[in-house]
Structures are given as structure tokens and as C-alpha cells.
Design a protein around this motif. Structure first.
Motif, PDB file in Angstrom:
ATOM      1  N   GLU A  99      -4.893  -6.279  63.924  1.00 52.11           N
ATOM      2  CA  GLU A  99      -5.942  -7.004  63.212  1.00 52.11           C
ATOM      3  C   GLU A  99      -5.357  -7.867  62.101  1.00 52.11           C
ATOM      4  O   GLU A  99      -5.784  -9.023  61.903  1.00 52.11           O
ATOM      5  CB  GLU A  99      -6.945  -6.005  62.641  1.00 52.11           C
ATOM      6  CG  GLU A  99      -8.147  -6.650  61.978  1.00 52.11           C
ATOM      7  CD  GLU A  99      -9.111  -5.621  61.425  1.00 52.11           C
ATOM      8  OE1 GLU A  99      -9.771  -5.935  60.414  1.00 52.11           O
ATOM      9  OE2 GLU A  99      -9.182  -4.520  61.990  1.00 52.11           O
ATOM     10  N   GLU A 100      -4.371  -7.333  61.373  1.00 54.28           N
ATOM     11  CA  GLU A 100      -3.734  -8.107  60.310  1.00 54.28           C
ATOM     12  C   GLU A 100      -2.994  -9.315  60.888  1.00 54.28           C
ATOM     13  O   GLU A 100      -2.957 -10.392  60.274  1.00 54.28           O
ATOM     14  CB  GLU A 100      -2.756  -7.224  59.524  1.00 54.28           C
ATOM     15  CG  GLU A 100      -3.405  -6.119  58.704  1.00 54.28           C
ATOM     16  CD  GLU A 100      -4.189  -6.656  57.524  1.00 54.28           C
ATOM     17  OE1 GLU A 100      -3.984  -7.835  57.153  1.00 54.28           O
ATOM     18  OE2 GLU A 100      -5.015  -5.907  56.983  1.00 54.28           O
ATOM     19  N   ARG A 101      -2.413  -9.148  62.057  1.00 54.28           N
ATOM     20  CA  ARG A 101      -1.684 -10.261  62.686  1.00 54.28           C
ATOM     21  C   ARG A 101      -2.603 -11.400  63.060  1.00 54.28           C
ATOM     22  O   ARG A 101      -2.176 -12.560  63.135  1.00 54.28           O
ATOM     23  CB  ARG A 101      -0.964  -9.754  63.934  1.00 54.28           C
ATOM     24  CG  ARG A 101       0.302  -8.965  63.632  1.00 54.28           C
ATOM     25  CD  ARG A 101       1.459  -9.905  63.333  1.00 54.28           C
ATOM     26  NE  ARG A 101       1.891 -10.595  64.532  1.00 54.28           N
ATOM     27  CZ  ARG A 101       2.184 -11.886  64.624  1.00 54.28           C
ATOM     28  NH1 ARG A 101       2.078 -12.652  63.568  1.00 54.28           N
ATOM     29  NH2 ARG A 101       2.578 -12.436  65.763  1.00 54.28           N
ATOM     30  N   ALA A 102      -3.881 -11.098  63.301  1.00 55.89           N
ATOM     31  CA  ALA A 102      -4.834 -12.167  63.594  1.00 55.89           C
ATOM     32  C   ALA A 102      -5.111 -13.016  62.368  1.00 55.89           C
ATOM     33  O   ALA A 102      -5.549 -14.169  62.485  1.00 55.89           O
ATOM     34  CB  ALA A 102      -6.143 -11.563  64.113  1.00 55.89           C
ATOM     35  N   ARG A 103      -4.822 -12.468  61.173  1.00 57.10           N
ATOM     36  CA  ARG A 103      -5.057 -13.209  59.932  1.00 57.10           C
ATOM     37  C   ARG A 103      -3.765 -13.727  59.298  1.00 57.10           C
ATOM     38  O   ARG A 103      -3.799 -14.541  58.395  1.00 57.10           O
ATOM     39  CB  ARG A 103      -5.779 -12.310  58.921  1.00 57.10           C
ATOM     40  CG  ARG A 103      -7.161 -11.867  59.355  1.00 57.10           C
ATOM     41  CD  ARG A 103      -7.914 -11.218  58.191  1.00 57.10           C
ATOM     42  NE  ARG A 103      -7.377  -9.912  57.857  1.00 57.10           N
ATOM     43  CZ  ARG A 103      -7.891  -8.768  58.306  1.00 57.10           C
ATOM     44  NH1 ARG A 103      -8.931  -8.787  59.121  1.00 57.10           N
ATOM     45  NH2 ARG A 103      -7.351  -7.616  57.957  1.00 57.10           N
ATOM     46  N   GLU A 104      -2.639 -13.182  59.758  1.00 60.23           N
ATOM     47  CA  GLU A 104      -1.369 -13.487  59.096  1.00 60.23           C
ATOM     48  C   GLU A 104      -0.283 -13.686  60.152  1.00 60.23           C
ATOM     49  O   GLU A 104      -0.016 -12.807  60.960  1.00 60.23           O
ATOM     50  CB  GLU A 104      -0.992 -12.348  58.155  1.00 60.23           C
ATOM     51  CG  GLU A 104       0.354 -12.487  57.500  1.00 60.23           C
ATOM     52  CD  GLU A 104       0.443 -13.739  56.647  1.00 60.23           C
ATOM     53  OE1 GLU A 104       1.346 -14.562  56.911  1.00 60.23           O
ATOM     54  OE2 GLU A 104      -0.388 -13.904  55.732  1.00 60.23           O
ATOM     55  N   ASP A 105       0.370 -14.871  60.125  1.00 56.99           N
ATOM     56  CA  ASP A 105       1.414 -15.150  61.110  1.00 56.99           C
ATOM     57  C   ASP A 105       2.692 -14.370  60.822  1.00 56.99           C
ATOM     58  O   ASP A 105       3.423 -13.985  61.748  1.00 56.99           O
ATOM     59  CB  ASP A 105       1.729 -16.651  61.129  1.00 56.99           C
ATOM     60  CG  ASP A 105       0.593 -17.457  61.736  1.00 56.99           C
ATOM     61  OD1 ASP A 105      -0.168 -16.882  62.542  1.00 56.99           O
ATOM     62  OD2 ASP A 105       0.461 -18.646  61.383  1.00 56.99           O
ATOM     63  N   ASP A 106       2.995 -14.111  59.573  1.00 61.41           N
ATOM     64  CA  ASP A 106       4.237 -13.445  59.218  1.00 61.41           C
ATOM     65  C   ASP A 106       4.139 -11.944  59.517  1.00 61.41           C
ATOM     66  O   ASP A 106       3.243 -11.254  59.012  1.00 61.41           O
ATOM     67  CB  ASP A 106       4.539 -13.658  57.737  1.00 61.41           C
ATOM     68  CG  ASP A 106       5.860 -13.019  57.344  1.00 61.41           C
ATOM     69  OD1 ASP A 106       6.901 -13.425  57.872  1.00 61.41           O
ATOM     70  OD2 ASP A 106       5.824 -12.084  56.516  1.00 61.41           O
ATOM     71  N   VAL A 107       5.067 -11.454  60.339  1.00 64.16           N
ATOM     72  CA  VAL A 107       5.026 -10.051  60.772  1.00 64.16           C
ATOM     73  C   VAL A 107       5.236  -9.111  59.588  1.00 64.16           C
ATOM     74  O   VAL A 107       4.542  -8.102  59.447  1.00 64.16           O
ATOM     75  CB  VAL A 107       6.093  -9.797  61.858  1.00 64.16           C
ATOM     76  CG1 VAL A 107       6.175  -8.301  62.176  1.00 64.16           C
ATOM     77  CG2 VAL A 107       5.758 -10.580  63.119  1.00 64.16           C
ATOM     78  N   VAL A 108       6.193  -9.405  58.729  1.00 63.71           N
ATOM     79  CA  VAL A 108       6.487  -8.521  57.596  1.00 63.71           C
ATOM     80  C   VAL A 108       5.279  -8.398  56.683  1.00 63.71           C
ATOM     81  O   VAL A 108       4.925  -7.302  56.233  1.00 63.71           O
ATOM     82  CB  VAL A 108       7.712  -9.043  56.818  1.00 63.71           C
ATOM     83  CG1 VAL A 108       7.884  -8.253  55.518  1.00 63.71           C
ATOM     84  CG2 VAL A 108       8.965  -8.932  57.676  1.00 63.71           C
ATOM     85  N   THR A 109       4.633  -9.526  56.405  1.00 64.68           N
ATOM     86  CA  THR A 109       3.438  -9.480  55.564  1.00 64.68           C
ATOM     87  C   THR A 109       2.350  -8.637  56.205  1.00 64.68           C
ATOM     88  O   THR A 109       1.665  -7.861  55.531  1.00 64.68           O
ATOM     89  CB  THR A 109       2.918 -10.902  55.309  1.00 64.68           C
ATOM     90  OG1 THR A 109       3.962 -11.684  54.705  1.00 64.68           O
ATOM     91  CG2 THR A 109       1.701 -10.881  54.394  1.00 64.68           C
ATOM     92  N   ALA A 110       2.188  -8.774  57.522  1.00 66.32           N
ATOM     93  CA  ALA A 110       1.167  -7.992  58.241  1.00 66.32           C
ATOM     94  C   ALA A 110       1.486  -6.504  58.195  1.00 66.32           C
ATOM     95  O   ALA A 110       0.596  -5.661  58.036  1.00 66.32           O
ATOM     96  CB  ALA A 110       1.051  -8.469  59.677  1.00 66.32           C
ATOM     97  N   VAL A 111       2.780  -6.149  58.339  1.00 66.32           N
ATOM     98  CA  VAL A 111       3.169  -4.736  58.298  1.00 66.32           C
ATOM     99  C   VAL A 111       2.891  -4.160  56.920  1.00 66.32           C
ATOM    100  O   VAL A 111       2.338  -3.051  56.790  1.00 66.32           O
ATOM    101  CB  VAL A 111       4.658  -4.573  58.654  1.00 66.32           C
ATOM    102  CG1 VAL A 111       5.110  -3.133  58.391  1.00 66.32           C
ATOM    103  CG2 VAL A 111       4.896  -4.931  60.105  1.00 66.32           C
TER     104      VAL A 111
END
Length: 743
Positions: free
Chosen positions: A258-270
């Protein structure tokens, strides 16, 4: 702390993976040594009268433990069978460590009247250490089993007894656990594939689960250096470790998508995932740990090792979910398909909530009445140490039991109530004990120091109601006389007394801890009370069904068991402790979303809207988590060992009843009846919560549109996954969706 863990996992993911790989290798390669020194004894209470008396008897009695071989299935009076038996008895008599080996052809009562079975009792010498006794018993048992081969299989041989029964039960328990793992792991993977729609995402929860269980084995090995670890503790590690790890990983992976749908950067999403869903994992672990902490109050090694085992696996699962999984997501999460939240995800559960809101009193009355009816058998619950009937018919101990009861008079194999009358007792003490009601036979002997040993036989099983009443009569009669009692029935009486003495403190610890956690989570006094009551109802219903099936014998054969007239000593404590902790998790997931909607969003302050929003946001998560746990626990009903069947059925029912009837109907209806009072607290406590408690951030739950929804049956296989847009209680304190900035 969560922020630090997230930074470490995302900055040095390969280092984190290497550390967990080492832990996995050491845990599976070295930690599994815990299997080599497990105790299958569950009824002993250190320092109790039965244990002290048994130690005294072991020192005074010139003979040690005994065991028996049964030869059956053919004409045991045949010349070749008699020759083979006689030769085997002669060899056993000459074996080191053997005090007595009785020839059944020369001793009355050991040859069945129908000529189809005989018994060979063997008594060990006293003073053998554990290793020596194990070697002697193993060699002698193997020699006795050769009787069948000596006559070309015309008869069968089964060997069991005190030195072997515990090992045979423990071995069967471990076989059932291994079988359950082989069945449940593929089944869980299939369900995860349906949930995630991809093998990469579905495999991560299983990897976390295996790592968690391996780490827990290593922790148990450390505990084993200072205390005994029960064979059943390994089953707790497997069941609870697999279930919790899959649930925690399910939550984190779905939140990450779900976070990846809002954020392209993987580290930020994690990092956003750990900051939100990681709080839910942390609070969930605290809840389960508090529920299981009550077991540590009991001096019984069995119960205490259960608490240690459960605590170990909860901690390791939490650490794996909060460190290993973020590292894996950092390295491989960029290849996962994002899953944005959808307004359709909770419409079905919102309709369930509205149904309860329209007629809350009727729903509460119907659900409570149904659960109380299911729980009624608990009022007649009995627990026993159990005998070979707990084992399947293809095991040696059960074959020996069935042979004795099919071919020999009643009472042939009944263990006795052993009474030691020490020097200095009144002369008529022995006479009074012999004359007690319930005594059907008495054998007596005198020890070297003048102690008189009375072996009393009571009707029924060795630890049945008649035997335990006889123990209590002896203890009531003796007064201040130097008389002590041991045997299976005495051990059971002492175990019950220990439960009665320590249970109030254990319950008080658990309830107080849970009340504090729930108050910190909700800021309310009434909601924690309501939560505890509804959870006890679901737990009572599950335990009542277990009693009805395995104690009373209704449908037990369908599960590969039978009605035994009592539950295994191991089943109720494990069912109660584990199921209570898991049920509290589900309650927190729902309560947090209701609290969030009550305090923020377009419908803030509307308790009915908060109930609908809370169930809409968390219903799918609770349903799918319960399904996965039910698969794990249900796998333990595939064996034939009755205690494992009882635990598997109890936990499966507890999870399903709690996640469906209770959380989807009873909780919304009860919250509706309470109204705004559900969130009430005195001003002083409210100020305390505002300062130190868990506060919710704003979330979309209260105001999001519903959409058309889907049927309940597709909850775990919908195109966007079951938890997208909902999460485990997202948006509240330790729950998903509330980063510290939102407080």
C-alpha cells in the motif's frame, strides 16, 4: 526504537540478512538439540507430597521401575511360542540392570484364559541413572520384540510401561507436530498466494516464520540449561511461532504494498511501513506475551516451560518481522506490485456492522446465549494425567493396553495408590487405611527402615475419580501421622491443588496487564471490561466444544480420537493461554479503528459511524488472519495423539469463533448498546491517557465511501488483497497508520 530498526534494516539489509541466516543455520542445526532432552512428564509439581514421597520410595524400595511386554494375536500356548517366550525371559533375567523378569507360564494370572495373550512383567534394579536405565530398557525391549520374529510373525509383541510410556507419548507428539507442519505449510502458502497474488510476496511470511521458529528453538536450548523443558513446549513453539509470524508478515507486506502505491522510493516505503504497521506488531506481541505470562506463576515445569517457550517465540517473531522482513523488502520489494487502497475493501463488513447496529439487543442476546450454551460442558470438565488410550491403536503402549483389557480381568494393569507409613505412626494407622471405602485390593510390604508400604487399588483408571477420592480420604484420615501418599492419582491431586493455589495470582497478573494495555490503547474503562467479557465468552465456547467432543465422546472418532471421560492435563492450560492472547489481538485491531473514527475524521464523535468505520477497516484483516491461524492449528488435528487433537480443535475453534461471531456481531452490538459510554473514563484517568497513552492519528476510515463490496467468501482472494486500505488497526498508537508526527 522502531525508527532505529527501520534505518538499520534499510541501510544495511545484507548485514541483517546475514545475521538472520546465521541464526537460522544455528537454530536449525544446533538449537534442535533441545529435542534430545525434553521431559514428557506434565503432572509433577516440585516439592509436592507426591513427588517427595516418590523420591522416598525410590530410595527405600530395592526394586526400580517396571514395564511389561504383551504377546498377543496368536495361540500363545503353542510349543514354539512357549519356547521363544521362555528363551527371551531367560535372556532378560541375565541382562544387567534387571531385578525380575517373570515367566508367564509359571505365574498365575499372566496367561489369558482364552490362550490368545500373555504378559511378561519386567522390573529394573533400583539406583540406575537415567542413561543407564534408558540403555537397559531399550535393549530388553528389543529382545522381547524378537519373540514375534522367532515364530515367523504368528504372534505380535508390544512393550510399554513407566520407563517407556512417556517416551512413546512424547515421540508420538513430535511425529504429529512434524506431520502437521508438512500439511500446514503448503496450505498456508496456497492461501498466501491467493491473498498476495504472487509467489515472492507470499514466500516472505513463511521465511519469517521459519526464522522465528529456529530462533525460538535456540532460545529454548538456553532455557534448558537451567530448567526442564516439556516436549509440549516444542509444539507451542511450532504452532504459535508459525501462526504469529505469518500474521505479522502478512500485515507488514500488505502495508508495504500500500505504501508503494503512494511512494516510488522503496526505502521510504519500508520505513513508513515499519513506523506504522510495525507498531501493531509490537503491541500484538506485548498482548500475547502478557496473556501467556500467567503460566510462569506455576511451579510446574510443564506450565512454566510453556510460558518460556511462548515468550521466546513471540519475541523472536517480533524481531524477525521488524528486522528481517524490512531488510528483505528493501532488497526485493521494488519488484512487488503496489496495491493501492480501495473503497470496496470493507463494504461487506460495514453491512455486518449496520446489521448489529439496527438490533443490538437482539444480536447480543442471541450471540451470548449461543456461546453460553456451547460453554456449558466446561462446568463438568475433568482433567486427568491420562493413559495409553490417548495414543492411536497402532502404537505399542495402546496395543498393550487393549490386549490387557480384552483378554485379562479388570484391574490387571491398574496402577496403585502408594501409601508410605513412616516409623512412629500409631499402630492402628495401617488398619484404618485398609478399611477406607473405595479400596478393592491391598498389597503391603516393609522397607529396610521400618516404613510400611501399602499399595491400594481403587476401581477405574489410575487417576480416575475413584482413585483421586481415595488419595483425599487417606490424607484426611492421617491427621498428624507420618503418612505420605504418591502414585498417579496423588500427582493429579497435587497438580489440581497447585492450580487452585496459583491460578488466582496468574489470572490477576494477566487481567491487570491486559486492562492497562487496553486502557492505554483506548483511553476507556468500559471498553477493556467489555473486551475481557466477550473474549472469555468465545474462549469458553471453544473449550466447551472440546469437552463435549473429547471428554463426552460426541464425534471424537471423526477426528481420530475417542471420548476418554476427561481432558488431558496438557490441553486446557494451553488452549486458554494461547487462545486468549490471540483473541485479544483481534479485539485490538478492531477497537483501534473504531477509536480512530471516534476521535477524528468526518464522523468524529458519532459512535455509530465509528463502529461501522472500524469494522469496515479491520474486518478483512481479522478474517484472513484467523483463516491462516485456523489452517495452522487445524493441521494439528491430523495426528492421532489425543492431547494434540484436543489442543488443535480448541485453538481452531477459538480463533474462528472469535474472529467471526464475536468480533463481527457481538462486539459491534455491544459497542452500540454502550454508546458514547464505551469511550468513557474519569477526568483524572482521561488526562493520564492524554499524556501517556496511545493517541490516534487521522485516517480515512470514518469518511471513505463504501462501494459495492464483495462476498465474505472472497475476502482473502480479492484482486487487491484482503488488507489493502485497512491494515491491522491502522492509525492508532502502536497500530498501523499513526506515525509519531500524527499524535
Amino acid at each position: 526504537m522502531l525508527a532505529t530498526l527501520a534505518r538499520t534494516a534499510t541501510r544495511r539489509p545484507r548485514t541483517v540478512l546475514f545475521i538472520w541466516f546465521l541464526l537460522l543455520a544455528v537454530g536449525l542445526g544446533f538449537g534442535t538439540r533441545v529435542f534430545g532432552d525434553l521431559t514428557s512428564t506434565v503432572e509433577d509439581v516440585p516439592g509436592s507430597e507426591s513427588v517427595v514421597a516418590d523420591d522416598l520410595l525410590s530410595r527405600l524400595d530395592p526394586d526400580g521401575d517396571d514395564f511389561t511386554a504383551a504377546v498377543f494375536g496368536g495361540p500363545v500356548r503353542a510349543a514354539d511360542v512357549r519356547e521363544a517366550v521362555t528363551e527371551a525371559v531367560a535372556d532378560v533375567r541375565g541382562a544387567p540392570g534387571i531385578a525380575v523378569a517373570t515367566d508367564p507360564y509359571e505365574t498365575e494370572g499372566l496367561l489369558a484364559a482364552d490362550g490368545k495373550a500373555l504378559l511378561i512383567p519386567v522390573t529394573l534394579k533400583s539406583g540406575l541413572d537415567d542413561d543407564a536405565e534408558e540403555d537397559v530398557v531399550g535393549d530388553v525391549a528389543d529382545r522381547l520384540r524378537e519373540i514375534g520374529a522367532a515364530v515367523d510373525g504368528r504372534v505380535d509383541v508390544a512393550v510399554s510401561g513407566d520407563p517407556l510410556l512417556g517416551e512413546q507419548m512424547g515421540g508420538r507428539a513430535q511425529e504429529d507436530v512434524a506431520r502437521a507442519e508438512l500439511i500446514t505449510l503448503p496450505a498456508v502458502l496456497v492461501v498466501l498466494l491467493l491473498i498476495f497474488g504472487g509467489l515472492r510476496a507470499a514466500g516472505l511470511p513463511l521465511l519469517v516464520a521459519v526464522s522465528g521458529v529456529a530462533g525460538a528453538f535456540l532460545t529454548l536450548l538456553g532455557f534448558q540449561q537451567v530448567t526442564e523443558i516439556s516436549v509440549y513446549a516444542v509444539q507451542v513453539v511450532t504452532m504459535l511461532g508459525l501462526g504469529l509470524a505469518v500474521d505479522y508478515a502478512l500485515l507488514l507486506v500488505m502495508r508495504f504494498r500500500e505504501e508503494r502505491a503512494r511512494e516510488d522510493d522503496v526505502v521510504t516505503a519500508v520505513r513508513a511501513t515499519v513506523a506504522s504497521a510495525g507498531r501493531t506488531v509490537l503491541f500484538s506481541g506485548l498482548t500475547v506475551a502478557v496473556c501467556l505470562s500467567g503460566l510462569v506463576w506455576f511451579p510446574s515445569p510443564f506450565l512454566r516451560s510453556m510460558g518460556l517457550a511462548a515468550g521466546a517465540v513471540v519475541v523472536v517473531d517480533m524481531l524477525a518481522a521488524l528486522t528481517l522482513l524490512p531488510a528483505l523488502l528493501t532488497l526485493f520489494g521494488g519488484r512487488m506490485k503496489p496495491s493501492p487502497a480501495t473503497s470496496r475493501s470493507g463494504a461487506f463488513f460495514a453491512r455486518l456492522a449496520r446489521f448489529s447496529l439496527r438490533r443490538p439487543l437482539a444480536v447480543v442476546t442471541a450471540v451470548v446465549a449461543g456461546l453460553v450454551v456451547l460453554a456449558l460442558p466446561v462446568s463438568g470438565m475433568r482433567i486427568e494425567i491420562g493413559d495409553a488410550r490417548q495414543l492411536p491403536h497402532d502404537t505399542e503402549a495402546r496395543q498393550l493396553y487393549d490386549t490387557v483389557h480384552a483378554h485379562f480381568p479388570p484391574g490387571t494393569d491398574t496402577d496403585t495408590v502408594d501409601v508410605l507409613i513412616r516409623p512412629g505412626a500409631e499402630p492402628d494407622c495401617e488398619r484404618k487405611i485398609r478399611a477406607l471405602p473405595g479400596v478393592t485390593r491391598v498389597e503391603n510390604g516393609r522397607m529396610t527402615d521400618g516404613t510400611v508400604l501399602l499399595r491400594l487399588t481403587a476401581p477405574g483408571s489410575a487417576d480416575g475419580p475413584e482413585a483421586t477420592r481415595l488419595v483425599e480420604r487417606v490424607r484426611d484420615l492421617r491427621g498428624a501421622e507420618p503418612v505420605v501418599v504418591t502414585g498417579d492419582a496423588a500427582r493429579l491431586v497435587d497438580f489440581r491443588d497447585m492450580l487452585a493455589d496459583r491460578a488466582p495470582w496468574a489470572v490477576l497478573t494477566v487481567l491487570a496487564g491486559l486492562f492497562v494495555l487496553l486502557f492505554a490503547f483506548t483511553g476507556s474503562l468500559l471498553s477493556p471490561l467489555r473486551t475481557l467479557l466477550t473474549t472469555l465468552l468465545s474462549l469458553g465456547a471453544a473449550l466447551g466444544v472440546v469437552v463435549w467432543v473429547f471428554q463426552d465422546g460426541h464425534g471424537a472418532s471423526l477426528l481420530g480420537g475417542e471420548g476418554l471421560g476427561a481432558l488431558s492435563l496438557t490441553a486446557p492450560p494451553l488452549i486458554i493461554a494461547i487462545a486468549f492472547g490471540l483473541a485479544m489481538d483481534y479485539e485490538l485491531f478492531i477497537l483501534a479503528r473504531m477509536r480512530e473514527a471516534w476521535t477524528s475524521g468526518p464522523g468524529a464523535g458519532d459512535h455509530r459511524a465509528a463502529i461501522v468505520a472500524g469494522l469496515r477497516s479491520s474486518g478483512r484483516v481479522v478474517s484472513c488472519a484467523a483463516l491462516l491461524l485456523a489452517i495452522v492449528f487445524g493441521g494439528f488435528m491430523t495426528g492421532g495423539f489425543s492431547p494434540i487433537l484436543q489442543i488443535g480443535l480448541g485453538l481452531t475453534l477459538a480463533v474462528l469463533i472469535d474472529a467471526t461471531v464475536v468480533r463481527m456481531f457481538l462486539v459491534p452490538a455491544a459497542m452500540a448498546l454502550l454508546g458514547e459510554r464505551a469511550w468513557w473514563a474519569p477526568p483524572g484517568l482521561r488526562r493520564l491517557h492524554e499524556r501517556y497513552g496511545l493517541s490516534e492519528g487521522a485516517g480515512p476510515a470514518a469518511g471513505e465511501p463504501e462501494g459495492s463490496g464483495s462476498a465474505a467468501g472472497s475476502a482473502c482472494a480479492s484482486g487487491t488483497g484482503p488488507v489493502e486500505g485497512s491494515g491491522f488497526a491502522e492509525g492508532s498508537g502502536f497500530a498501523e497508520g499513526s506515525a509519531p508526527e500524527a499524535r
